[in-house]
Design an enzyme around this catalytic site. Structure first.
Site, PDB file in Angstrom:
ATOM      1  N   ALA A 109       0.836  -1.203   0.000  1.00  0.00           N
ATOM      2  CA  ALA A 109       0.000   0.000   0.000  1.00  0.00           C
ATOM      3  C   ALA A 109       0.865   1.243   0.000  1.00  0.00           C
ATOM      4  CB  ALA A 109      -0.924   0.006   1.207  1.00  0.00           C
ATOM      5  N   LYS A 110       0.393   2.262  -0.716  1.00  0.00           N
ATOM      6  CA  LYS A 110       1.087   3.549  -0.749  1.00  0.00           C
ATOM      7  C   LYS A 110       1.210   4.127   0.662  1.00  0.00           C
ATOM      8  CE  LYS A 110      -1.256   4.598  -5.120  1.00  0.00           C
ATOM      9  NZ  LYS A 110      -2.259   5.462  -5.768  1.00  0.00           N
ATOM     10  N   ARG A 111       0.116   4.038   1.416  1.00  0.00           N
ATOM     11  CA  ARG A 111       0.081   4.697   2.718  1.00  0.00           C
ATOM     12  C   ARG A 111       1.036   4.064   3.729  1.00  0.00           C
ATOM     13  NH1 ARG A 111      -4.513   1.701   2.212  1.00  0.00           N
ATOM     14  NH2 ARG A 111      -4.971   0.151   3.814  1.00  0.00           N
TER      15      ARG A 111
END
Length: 276
Positions: free
Chosen positions: A237-239
């Site tokens: 995930a990017k986050r």
């Protein structure tokens, strides 16, 4: 002719999970002598940042994944989304909803794949207070269509069960469409014949199949592929700061070699494919 698409959102940099998804879509199209399209899903308000689009194009070129035709943008299709929403309202299968997420979580009695299932609080109010989201009345919609099926290239034929997600939002308070409505309309407009996406979106297809029937849209085949996951089983995930493709590209890594490794199942330490 097979036509697939890769449809990232410009709210963060691409990582290996995105690369894997793009490779699946690209390779399916190329094996079928078809077309691989690129669509930018950029309607997420201020979270959509145009500078990421240029990075996406460079990342795909670096990976050796050329796309066909012009890049399309969801932000240029608002009129299509608004027209479809008005058609659904005229069929009386949408209703306005002013509930907050906290109110839904407090009132929900069941959970679905996207979180608490909406308990129908606003379903019988029959009035538009303005500034509301609009939800799909699944029971009314199914009364129009009757039983439906859809086909996944991996999982086979499935009975459509949109009730698994409840009365999902189709028109957001601040935007003309949610993911469910926008993606369904976009895939039809782009002539996508095989919708490739991760297993985490498998259940969303139940709703998308219902929308296709309500709106008289063509029905593609789906291909829900495994996800790249971290040691704890969570998808990249990017986050959570998964290393970006752009950083790897600028560091001088060989993008085509990375793509070939992903095709062959050679993943970085600690990364694996999710199980079905």
């Amino acid at each position: 002719m097979i036509r697939t698409r890769f449809a990232p959102s410009p709210n963060g940099a691409l990582h290996l999970g995105h690369a894997y998804a793009a490779i699946v879509a690209h390779d399916l199209a190329r094996r079928g002598s078809g077309e691989f399209l690129l669509r930018i899903e950029d309607i997420d308000g201020p979270r959509s940042r145009p500078e990421f689009v240029c990075e996406f194009l460079a990342d795909l070129e670096w990976l050796g994944l050329p796309w066909d035709n012009d890049v399309s943008f969801q932000s240029r299709r608002f009129a299509d989304y608004e027209d479809a929403a008005e058609r659904l309202k005229a069929m009386d299968v949408l209703y306005p909803c002013t509930c907050t997420r906290a109110e839904i979580a407090a009132a929900a009695t069941a959970a679905g794949p996207e979180g608490p299932i909406y308990p129908g609080t606003c379903r019988e109010k029959n009035r538009d207070p303005g500034g509301a989201a609009w939800r799909l009345d699944v029971s009314k919609a199914l009364a129009f269509t009757g039983p439906l099926e859809w086909t996944d290239e991996i999982a086979g034929v499935r009975n459509a069960r949109p009730d698994l997600l409840g009365d999902v939002v189709l028109v957001r308070k601040e935007l003309p469409a949610s993911y469910h409505l926008a993606a369904t309309l976009d895939d039809a407009k782009d002539g996508i014949t095989v919708v490739t996406r991760g297993q985490d979106l498998f259940t969303a297809t139940h709703v998308h199949r219902l929308l296709q029937e309500l709106l008289g849209l063509p029905v593609p085949v789906w291909h829900h592929h495994p996800l790249l996951v971290e040691p704890d089983g969570r998808k990249l995930a990017k986050r959570r700061g998964s290393p970006s493709l752009a950083d790897r590209r600028r560091a001088g890594e060989d993008g085509r070699a990375i793509a070939d490794d992903l095709r062959l199942g050679r993943f970085p330490a600690g990364i694996s494919l999710s199980s079905a």
